[in-house]
Motif scaffolding. Structure first.
Motif, short mmCIF file in Angstrom:
data_model
loop_
_atom_site.label_atom_id
_atom_site.label_comp_id
_atom_site.label_asym_id
_atom_site.label_seq_id
_atom_site.Cartn_x
_atom_site.Cartn_y
_atom_site.Cartn_z
N VAL A 1 0.86 -1.20 0.09
CA VAL A 1 -0.01 -0.02 0.06
C VAL A 1 1.03 1.24 -0.05
O VAL A 1 1.83 1.40 0.80
CB VAL A 1 -0.99 -0.05 1.09
CG1 VAL A 1 -2.02 1.24 1.21
CG2 VAL A 1 -1.87 -1.28 1.37
N PHE A 2 0.78 2.28 -1.08
CA PHE A 2 1.52 3.33 -1.13
C PHE A 2 0.79 4.57 -0.84
O PHE A 2 -0.59 4.62 -1.23
CB PHE A 2 2.12 3.40 -2.40
CG PHE A 2 3.07 2.13 -2.70
CD1 PHE A 2 4.47 2.29 -2.69
CD2 PHE A 2 2.42 1.13 -3.11
CE1 PHE A 2 4.96 1.16 -2.71
CE2 PHE A 2 3.32 -0.11 -3.55
CZ PHE A 2 4.90 0.09 -3.35
N SER A 3 1.20 5.59 -0.09
CA SER A 3 0.40 6.62 0.04
C SER A 3 1.03 8.05 -0.16
O SER A 3 2.37 8.10 -0.07
CB SER A 3 -0.18 6.89 1.60
OG SER A 3 0.98 6.84 2.42
N GLY A 4 0.46 9.11 -0.28
CA GLY A 4 1.24 10.56 -0.38
C GLY A 4 1.15 10.99 0.99
O GLY A 4 0.90 10.35 2.07
N THR B 1 4.81 7.93 0.99
CA THR B 1 5.64 8.52 0.22
C THR B 1 5.74 10.09 0.52
O THR B 1 5.41 10.66 1.41
CB THR B 1 5.47 8.08 -1.25
OG1 THR B 1 4.53 8.94 -1.66
CG2 THR B 1 5.69 6.70 -1.49
N LEU B 2 6.19 10.57 -0.91
CA LEU B 2 6.19 12.26 -0.59
C LEU B 2 4.92 12.81 -1.05
O LEU B 2 3.88 12.07 -1.83
CB LEU B 2 7.20 12.78 -1.50
CG LEU B 2 8.69 12.36 -1.22
CD1 LEU B 2 9.68 12.76 -2.13
CD2 LEU B 2 9.07 12.93 0.13
N HIS B 3 4.64 14.17 -1.06
CA HIS B 3 3.34 14.60 -1.54
C HIS B 3 3.01 14.43 -2.94
O HIS B 3 3.79 15.03 -3.59
CB HIS B 3 3.28 16.11 -0.90
CG HIS B 3 1.85 16.77 -0.95
ND1 HIS B 3 0.95 15.86 -0.62
CD2 HIS B 3 1.68 17.97 -1.04
CE1 HIS B 3 -0.23 16.84 -0.65
NE2 HIS B 3 0.12 17.98 -0.79
N ILE C 1 -1.04 18.51 -6.20
CA ILE C 1 0.27 18.49 -6.49
C ILE C 1 0.72 17.17 -7.33
O ILE C 1 1.77 17.19 -8.22
CB ILE C 1 1.25 18.27 -5.06
CG1 ILE C 1 2.70 18.50 -5.32
CG2 ILE C 1 0.72 17.03 -4.30
CD1 ILE C 1 3.41 18.76 -4.26
N GLY C 2 -0.14 16.07 -7.40
CA GLY C 2 0.13 14.87 -8.03
C GLY C 2 -0.80 14.72 -9.24
O GLY C 2 -0.67 13.74 -10.01
N ALA C 3 -1.20 15.75 -9.79
CA ALA C 3 -2.02 15.76 -11.20
C ALA C 3 -1.46 15.23 -12.19
O ALA C 3 -2.09 14.41 -13.07
CB ALA C 3 -2.67 17.04 -11.16
N GLY C 4 -0.22 15.52 -12.37
CA GLY C 4 0.53 15.06 -13.75
C GLY C 4 0.58 13.46 -13.37
O GLY C 4 0.46 12.79 -14.44
#
Ligand SMILES: Cc1ncc(C[n+]2csc(CCOP(=O)(O)OP(=O)(O)O)c2C)c(N)n1
Ligand code: SF4
Ligand SMILES: [Mg+2]
Length: 309
Positions: free
Chosen positions: A44-47, A65-67, A98-101
């Motif tokens: 499981v990975f999160s920002g 992880t990072l934002h 911030i993660g839209a791309g």
């Protein structure tokens, strides 16, 4: 024997009482149990955000992880170990600000994993600023004035980006959420689940009572299950471009329903080759010996360092 407690950890949880995040984590844990996925087969990975704390509470591999960066890191893990069940999670600010791309380009790739968006319309962790999903003109509790930028539609974004499974559920309907997550995890390809999530501390507009329609002259829940009304977003023949385009347009139109009636369920599903499958055609060695099974200890990496310095 796997039990619900198998997927729980002892980590201290500082989410506010009544936060919708509890429902999402419970639903993820219940889904893993129902699918009999052992913890060591799941990552499981999160920002960053309240939602970003999720991996601390699920007993599986995890990476806070990072934002805005949960998706590229989840992508790397899935490519290195295609046998893992990979679930990326994060807030609406994390994923669509911030993660839209990364959100867009992950959809284009169609890797076989699931992305769960905790959609509470605010930046919960940083005290309730407007997130990208808050509609223009609304003002939640801690905002000094109404939002003057348009809110975006995550379902429409996911459809336009190429996710091959696009669904919406609700954090406080754990049964529906569990069914939706199961379908998302079982789908072969990039699955996106927009989870409407209550934030009782900062979002005083989209509350539990609002979703239940208690403010209407005659109380009636806002959320309705699309499939009960005969909607079917599943493309039956992926080679039929006309059908897949029509279903995508139908899903897009549905995704703009908001307000008095809000659809939940599967908007769109298409079975087509995943990124990993296409890569394996081009590079068969990737399938035969994925990175995770390669012996890195006997390798001389000096030439690589020389090349990089
Ligand atoms: C690079 C960077 N920019 C800004 C922040 C501050 N920050 C932390 S969480 C967050 C937004 C969280 O909102 P959301 O993703 O919606 O998660 P929620 O807390 O609502 O679950 C921001 C802007 C940060 N940690 N790192
Ligand atoms: S601030 Fe909102 S999203 Fe964050 S823990 Fe509290 S209720 Fe949940
Ligand atoms: Mg949020």
């Amino acid at each position: 024997m796997l039990e619900l407690k198998t997927y729980r950890t002892q980590a201290h949880n500082d989410w506010c009482p009544g936060c919708g995040d509890f429902g999402i984590v419970n639903a993820i844990q219940m889904t893993l149990l129902e699918m009999q996925l052992e913890p060591h087969r799941v990552a499981v990975f999160s920002g960053i955000g309240c939602s970003g704390k999720t991996p601390h509470f699920i007993n599986a591999y995890g990476f806070h992880t990072l934002h805005g960066r949960s998706l590229p890191i989840a992508t790397g893990a899935k490519l290195a170990n295609p046998a893992l069940t990979v679930i990326a999670v994060g807030g609406d600010g994390d994923g669509l600000g911030i993660g839209a791309g990364h959100f867009v380009n992950t959809g284009r790739r169609n890797l076989d994993f699931t992305y769960v968006l905790y959609d509470n319309q605010v930046y919960g962790l940083t005290k309730g600023q407007a997130s990208p999903t808050l509609p223009k003109g609304l003002k939640t509790k801690s905002m000094p004035a109404p939002a003057i930028v348009e809110g975006l539609n995550p379902i429409a974004m996911a459809l336009a980006s190429g996710y091959t499974f696009v669904a919406r559920s609700y954090a406080l309907d754990v049964r529906h959420l569990k069914q939706t997550l199961r379908q998302a995890i079982e789908h072969k390809g990039s699955a996106f689940v927009d989870v409407l999530q209550t934030c009782p501390t900062y979002n005083d507009i989209n509350t539990k009572e609002w979703y239940a329609g208690e403010d209407k002259p005659v109380k009636q829940p806002r959320l309705y299950k699309m499939e009960e009304g005969g909607y079917n977003g599943i493309v039956s023949d992926a080679t039929n471009h006309e059908e897949s385009t029509k279903k995508k347009i139908d899903a897009l139109v549905k995704s703009f329903e908001w307000g008095d009636k809000i659809p939940i369920g599967v908007f769109y599903k298409l079975n087509t080759l995943t990124f990993e499958e296409q890569l394996a055609i081009r590079m068969p060695a990737m399938k035969e010996t994925p990175f995770v099974e390669q012996d890195i200890y006997g390798r001389d990496v000096t030439p690589l360092f020389e090349e990089l310095t």
